[in-house]
Design an enzyme around this catalytic site. Structure first.
Site, PDB file in Angstrom:
ATOM      1  N   ASP A   8      71.898  41.724 -37.359  1.00 62.28           N
ATOM      2  CA  ASP A   8      70.883  40.994 -37.030  1.00 62.28           C
ATOM      3  C   ASP A   8      72.296  39.287 -37.518  1.00 62.28           C
ATOM      4  O   ASP A   8      73.804  40.088 -37.686  1.00 62.28           O
ATOM      5  CB  ASP A   8      70.093  40.165 -37.588  1.00 62.28           C
ATOM      6  CG  ASP A   8      69.927  40.291 -39.205  1.00 62.28           C
ATOM      7  OD1 ASP A   8      70.676  40.701 -39.724  1.00 62.28           O
ATOM      8  OD2 ASP A   8      68.785  39.775 -39.654  1.00 62.28           O
ATOM      9  N   HIS A   9      71.578  38.261 -37.725  1.00 64.45           N
ATOM     10  CA  HIS A   9      72.958  37.249 -37.984  1.00 64.45           C
ATOM     11  C   HIS A   9      73.939  37.404 -39.685  1.00 64.45           C
ATOM     12  O   HIS A   9      74.234  37.003 -40.420  1.00 64.45           O
ATOM     13  CB  HIS A   9      72.474  35.634 -38.256  1.00 64.45           C
ATOM     14  CG  HIS A   9      71.134  35.216 -38.633  1.00 64.45           C
ATOM     15  ND1 HIS A   9      69.920  36.513 -38.329  1.00 64.45           N
ATOM     16  CD2 HIS A   9      70.633  34.947 -40.172  1.00 64.45           C
ATOM     17  CE1 HIS A   9      68.891  36.504 -38.819  1.00 64.45           C
ATOM     18  NE2 HIS A   9      69.090  35.528 -40.088  1.00 64.45           N
ATOM     19  N   CYS A  42      71.680  44.468 -41.882  1.00 66.78           N
ATOM     20  CA  CYS A  42      71.709  42.842 -41.298  1.00 66.78           C
ATOM     21  C   CYS A  42      71.593  42.269 -42.943  1.00 66.78           C
ATOM     22  O   CYS A  42      72.747  42.815 -43.447  1.00 66.78           O
ATOM     23  CB  CYS A  42      69.017  42.602 -40.928  1.00 66.78           C
ATOM     24  SG  CYS A  42      68.778  43.657 -42.417  1.00 66.78           S
ATOM     25  N   THR A  46      70.306  42.553 -45.948  1.00 64.96           N
ATOM     26  CA  THR A  46      69.928  43.577 -47.403  1.00 64.96           C
ATOM     27  C   THR A  46      69.913  44.943 -46.202  1.00 64.96           C
ATOM     28  O   THR A  46      70.211  45.622 -47.783  1.00 64.96           O
ATOM     29  CB  THR A  46      68.612  43.418 -47.535  1.00 64.96           C
ATOM     30  OG1 THR A  46      67.528  43.056 -46.744  1.00 64.96           O
ATOM     31  CG2 THR A  46      68.387  42.091 -48.646  1.00 64.96           C
ATOM     32  N   GLY A  78      64.452  45.649 -43.940  1.00 65.08           N
ATOM     33  CA  GLY A  78      63.842  45.575 -42.760  1.00 65.08           C
ATOM     34  C   GLY A  78      64.620  45.906 -41.552  1.00 65.08           C
ATOM     35  O   GLY A  78      63.459  46.797 -40.867  1.00 65.08           O
ATOM     36  N   HIS A 136      71.006  66.286 -46.208  1.00 66.21           N
ATOM     37  CA  HIS A 136      69.973  67.402 -46.711  1.00 66.21           C
ATOM     38  C   HIS A 136      68.816  66.683 -45.763  1.00 66.21           C
ATOM     39  O   HIS A 136      67.605  67.190 -45.782  1.00 66.21           O
ATOM     40  CB  HIS A 136      69.395  66.467 -48.177  1.00 66.21           C
ATOM     41  CG  HIS A 136      69.958  66.872 -48.915  1.00 66.21           C
ATOM     42  ND1 HIS A 136      69.855  67.312 -50.330  1.00 66.21           N
ATOM     43  CD2 HIS A 136      71.459  67.779 -49.445  1.00 66.21           C
ATOM     44  CE1 HIS A 136      70.167  67.731 -51.028  1.00 66.21           C
ATOM     45  NE2 HIS A 136      71.824  68.133 -50.459  1.00 66.21           N
ATOM     46  N   ASN A 137      68.927  64.975 -45.053  1.00 67.54           N
ATOM     47  CA  ASN A 137      68.181  64.641 -43.828  1.00 67.54           C
ATOM     48  C   ASN A 137      68.354  64.388 -42.640  1.00 67.54           C
ATOM     49  O   ASN A 137      67.843  63.938 -42.147  1.00 67.54           O
ATOM     50  CB  ASN A 137      67.892  63.181 -44.442  1.00 67.54           C
ATOM     51  CG  ASN A 137      68.215  63.046 -46.745  1.00 67.54           C
ATOM     52  OD1 ASN A 137      68.372  61.830 -46.781  1.00 67.54           O
ATOM     53  ND2 ASN A 137      66.838  63.801 -46.646  1.00 67.54           N
ATOM     54  N   ARG A 142      75.060  41.572 -46.290  1.00 69.50           N
ATOM     55  CA  ARG A 142      74.977  40.570 -48.151  1.00 69.50           C
ATOM     56  C   ARG A 142      75.080  41.023 -49.086  1.00 69.50           C
ATOM     57  O   ARG A 142      74.570  41.244 -50.812  1.00 69.50           O
ATOM     58  CB  ARG A 142      73.516  39.716 -48.036  1.00 69.50           C
ATOM     59  CG  ARG A 142      73.317  38.633 -46.638  1.00 69.50           C
ATOM     60  CD  ARG A 142      72.100  37.698 -46.922  1.00 69.50           C
ATOM     61  NE  ARG A 142      72.161  36.757 -46.227  1.00 69.50           N
ATOM     62  CZ  ARG A 142      71.044  37.032 -45.110  1.00 69.50           C
ATOM     63  NH1 ARG A 142      70.040  36.876 -45.502  1.00 69.50           N
ATOM     64  NH2 ARG A 142      71.502  35.573 -43.902  1.00 69.50           N
ATOM     65  N   ARG A 153      66.126  75.337 -46.430  1.00 69.26           N
ATOM     66  CA  ARG A 153      65.033  73.925 -47.373  1.00 69.26           C
ATOM     67  C   ARG A 153      64.783  72.199 -46.710  1.00 69.26           C
ATOM     68  O   ARG A 153      63.749  71.790 -46.033  1.00 69.26           O
ATOM     69  CB  ARG A 153      64.977  74.282 -48.899  1.00 69.26           C
ATOM     70  CG  ARG A 153      66.547  73.068 -48.828  1.00 69.26           C
ATOM     71  CD  ARG A 153      67.045  73.808 -50.515  1.00 69.26           C
ATOM     72  NE  ARG A 153      67.531  72.683 -51.499  1.00 69.26           N
ATOM     73  CZ  ARG A 153      69.010  73.434 -51.092  1.00 69.26           C
ATOM     74  NH1 ARG A 153      69.539  74.288 -50.241  1.00 69.26           N
ATOM     75  NH2 ARG A 153      69.854  72.213 -51.791  1.00 69.26           N
ATOM     76  N   HIS A 154      66.420  71.742 -46.497  1.00 65.14           N
ATOM     77  CA  HIS A 154      66.099  70.882 -45.499  1.00 65.14           C
ATOM     78  C   HIS A 154      66.080  70.410 -44.218  1.00 65.14           C
ATOM     79  O   HIS A 154      64.871  69.771 -44.307  1.00 65.14           O
ATOM     80  CB  HIS A 154      68.088  70.687 -45.928  1.00 65.14           C
ATOM     81  CG  HIS A 154      68.271  70.467 -47.161  1.00 65.14           C
ATOM     82  ND1 HIS A 154      67.602  70.013 -48.215  1.00 65.14           N
ATOM     83  CD2 HIS A 154      69.317  70.649 -47.987  1.00 65.14           C
ATOM     84  CE1 HIS A 154      68.074  69.983 -49.531  1.00 65.14           C
ATOM     85  NE2 HIS A 154      69.341  70.627 -48.834  1.00 65.14           N
ATOM     86  N   ARG A 198      61.947  70.778 -44.284  1.00 63.63           N
ATOM     87  CA  ARG A 198      61.873  69.318 -45.078  1.00 63.63           C
ATOM     88  C   ARG A 198      61.699  68.178 -43.854  1.00 63.63           C
ATOM     89  O   ARG A 198      60.794  67.098 -43.632  1.00 63.63           O
ATOM     90  CB  ARG A 198      62.130  68.966 -46.367  1.00 63.63           C
ATOM     91  CG  ARG A 198      61.853  69.289 -47.620  1.00 63.63           C
ATOM     92  CD  ARG A 198      62.808  69.274 -48.599  1.00 63.63           C
ATOM     93  NE  ARG A 198      62.775  70.974 -50.007  1.00 63.63           N
ATOM     94  CZ  ARG A 198      63.308  70.888 -50.699  1.00 63.63           C
ATOM     95  NH1 ARG A 198      64.753  70.538 -50.550  1.00 63.63           N
ATOM     96  NH2 ARG A 198      63.559  72.220 -51.312  1.00 63.63           N
TER      97      ARG A 198
HETATM   98  C1  RB5 Z   1      67.518  37.236 -42.362  1.00 65.49           C
HETATM   99  O1  RB5 Z   1      67.499  36.438 -43.265  1.00 65.49           O
HETATM  100  C2  RB5 Z   1      67.677  38.602 -43.853  1.00 65.49           C
HETATM  101  O2  RB5 Z   1      65.576  38.372 -43.517  1.00 65.49           O
HETATM  102  C3  RB5 Z   1      67.279  39.745 -42.980  1.00 65.49           C
HETATM  103  O3  RB5 Z   1      68.525  39.363 -42.003  1.00 65.49           O
HETATM  104  C4  RB5 Z   1      67.406  40.925 -43.267  1.00 65.49           C
HETATM  105  O4  RB5 Z   1      68.072  40.915 -44.920  1.00 65.49           O
HETATM  106  C5  RB5 Z   1      66.165  41.354 -44.077  1.00 65.49           C
HETATM  107  O5  RB5 Z   1      65.417  42.443 -44.347  1.00 65.49           O
END
Ligand code: RB5
Length: 148
Positions: A7-8, A64, A66, A69, A97-98, A108, A132-133, A136
């Site tokens: 995303d942005h 994104c 963080t 999301g 493992h996964n 960010r 085992r992996h 699971r």
């Molecule tokens: C967008 O501002 C922000 O919420 C998105 O990029 C993300 O971090 C959501 O989890």
């Protein structure tokens, strides 16, 4: 082929990852977004997740702000195991493992140098294949005959 989306909040970091994929001659398909105008991360998460779940892409990368999301949205798609990683140890461990098939990162949160290293480890570490992996993962995917 690697499916990639953002995303942005992840657009700038995605450009760095695209540069790495190009340099390494790793084939990819970019599902957007294509600029810094505000947009909705679930749309890009679902597009990449669908491509991976249907076996059209070998793995995916989602970014994104963080990474949270976009990883949550990707993990709603059956067959997707999207791992949010901001360190090299986790990127390696989630492949071993996964058998994670999508990497999520936050534009960010991590700088480009670390993010490229994380992506490189994620793309080049095979699943361990250990019983085992696999057991699971099967339990996680609901392939044990139970719904929970
Ligand atoms: C967008 O501002 C922000 O919420 C998105 O990029 C993300 O971090 C959501 O989890």
């Amino acid at each position: 082929m690697i499916a990639i989306g953002c995303d942005h909040g992840g657009y700038g970091l995605k450009q760095e990852i695209l540069r790495y994929l190009q340099e390494q001659k790793i084939p990819y398909k970019d599902f957007g977004c294509y600029g810094e105008a505000a947009c909705d991360y679930p749309l890009y998460a679902k597009a990449v997740a669908k491509e991976v779940a249907e076996g059209k892409a070998e793995k995916g990368i989602l970014i994104c702000g963080t990474g949270i999301g976009i990883s949550m949205a990707a993990n709603k798609v059956k067959g997707v195991r999207c791992a949010l990683c901001h360190d090299c140890f986790s990127a390696e461990a989630t492949r071993l493992h996964n058998d994670a098939n999508i990497l999520a990162m936050g534009g960010r949160v991590v700088g480009p140098g670390l993010a490229v290293k994380i992506a490189d480890i994620f793309l080049h570490t095979p699943f361990s294949g250990e019983e085992r992996h696999q057991r699971r993962i099967n339990l996680m995917e609901g392939e044990d005959g139970n719904e929970n």
